[in-house]
Design an enzyme around this catalytic site. Sequence first.
Site, mmCIF file in Angstrom:
data_model
loop_
_atom_site.group_PDB
_atom_site.id
_atom_site.type_symbol
_atom_site.label_atom_id
_atom_site.label_comp_id
_atom_site.label_asym_id
_atom_site.label_seq_id
_atom_site.Cartn_x
_atom_site.Cartn_y
_atom_site.Cartn_z
ATOM 1 N NE ARG A 73 -4.352 0.155 1.532
ATOM 2 C CZ ARG A 73 -5.008 1.172 1.025
ATOM 3 N NH1 ARG A 73 -4.514 2.387 1.075
ATOM 4 N NH2 ARG A 73 -6.173 0.994 0.454
ATOM 5 N NE ARG A 99 -8.065 0.510 -4.097
ATOM 6 C CZ ARG A 99 -8.103 -0.805 -3.970
ATOM 7 N NH1 ARG A 99 -8.083 -1.342 -2.769
ATOM 8 N NH2 ARG A 99 -8.179 -1.571 -5.020
ATOM 9 C CG LEU A 101 -5.819 8.662 -0.761
ATOM 10 C CD1 LEU A 101 -6.023 9.989 -1.482
ATOM 11 C CD2 LEU A 101 -4.836 7.778 -1.520
ATOM 12 C CG ASN A 115 -14.223 11.928 -0.372
ATOM 13 O OD1 ASN A 115 -14.105 11.292 -1.424
ATOM 14 N ND2 ASN A 115 -14.956 11.486 0.635
ATOM 15 C CG HIS A 117 -19.347 10.852 2.447
ATOM 16 N ND1 HIS A 117 -18.743 9.617 2.467
ATOM 17 C CD2 HIS A 117 -20.315 10.809 3.391
ATOM 18 C CE1 HIS A 117 -19.316 8.867 3.390
ATOM 19 N NE2 HIS A 117 -20.271 9.571 3.967
ATOM 20 C CG ASP A 174 -15.985 9.195 4.900
ATOM 21 O OD1 ASP A 174 -15.395 9.659 3.907
ATOM 22 O OD2 ASP A 174 -16.494 8.061 4.905
HETATM 23 C C1 GRF Z 1 -20.603 9.420 -5.678
HETATM 24 O O1 GRF Z 1 -21.832 9.094 -5.084
HETATM 25 C C2 GRF Z 1 -19.588 9.845 -4.656
HETATM 26 O O2 GRF Z 1 -20.129 10.527 -3.570
HETATM 27 C C3 GRF Z 1 -19.068 8.517 -4.178
HETATM 28 O O3 GRF Z 1 -18.940 7.754 -5.350
HETATM 29 C C4 GRF Z 1 -19.947 8.181 -6.275
HETATM 30 C C5 GRF Z 1 -19.264 8.461 -7.587
HETATM 31 O O4 GRF Z 1 -20.191 8.461 -8.648
HETATM 32 N N1 GRF Z 1 -17.855 8.663 -3.418
HETATM 33 P P1 GRF Z 1 -19.732 8.647 -10.159
HETATM 34 O O5 GRF Z 1 -18.629 7.618 -10.422
HETATM 35 O O6 GRF Z 1 -19.240 10.044 -10.311
HETATM 36 O O7 GRF Z 1 -20.954 8.366 -10.981
#
Ligand code: GRF
Length: 215
Positions: A73, A99, A101, A115, A117, A174
Site C-alpha cells: 500500500r 481507497r 489515503l 472528497n 461523500h 470522512d
Molecule cells: C458518488 O456518489 C460519490 O459521492 C461517491 O462515489 C460516487 C461516484 O459516482 N464517493 P460517479 O462515479 O461520479 O458516478
Amino acid sequence: MTARSIAVLLSGSGSNLQAVLDAQASGELAGRVALVISDRADAYGLQRALGYGIPCAFVPLPAAPPAERAAARAAWERRLLSVLNAFSYDLVLLSGFMRVLSAEFLASCRAPVINQHPALLPDPADAAAGRDYVPTSAGARVPALRGAHVVAEALRRGLGATGCTVHYVTPEVDNGPVLARAEVPIVPGDTEASLHERIKIAERRMIVEVLARLA
Ligand code: GRF
C-alpha cells in the site's frame, strides 16, 4: 486557495467527472481537469476523460499477502504521488475513489485533497462536540454515516432524508472540514440504486459549484 488545475482520482463511472467536464466546456468553470487517475482499469471515468483528451493513468493497488499488505500500500501511494507530481495541479478531487489515503500521503501531497461523500456529514468541530449529525430542513437529525456503504445504510436505518457532502480530506476518514452539503429526501419505494442516483444528481450540481468557488 485557487483550484485551477484539478487532478481527479476515481474508481468508477465518473458521472460527477462528466458534470465537471461539461461545466469546463461550457465556460461555467474557470478550473480545468489536468489529469485523471484510477485504481481500476475498467473505470468508465477514464473513458470519459480520454474523450476530452485529458491525460489518464491507471495505478492499480497490487494484491499482496497480509504480511506484505502495508508495504504494498505504501509503495502504491508513492506511485500515485509520482504520477500526480508529473503534472501541475493545485487541487486533488476524490470523485468516487474507493481507497482510503494515508496521513503520509496527505502530508506529502502538494495540494489540498477534497472528497465527495454520498451522505450528510457534520463539521468536525460539531462531531467532536458530540453533535455527530446534521439537522434537516424538517427539523430532524440525520446521523453522520461514514464509510463505503452509506446509501444502503441510510435506507437500512429508515432515515427520512440523507444527502451528500464535499469535504476536505484529513487522516480521519470522512471527517474533514465541510465545503458544501445538500439534503436529499428518501421516498417510499427507494432502492439503493434509485436513492444513489438521486443523491448523485445533487452531487453533480454541488461539485461544480464548489470547484467554481475554489477557482
Ligand atoms: C458518488 O456518489 C460519490 O459521492 C461517491 O462515489 C460516487 C461516484 O459516482 N464517493 P460517479 O462515479 O461520479 O458516478
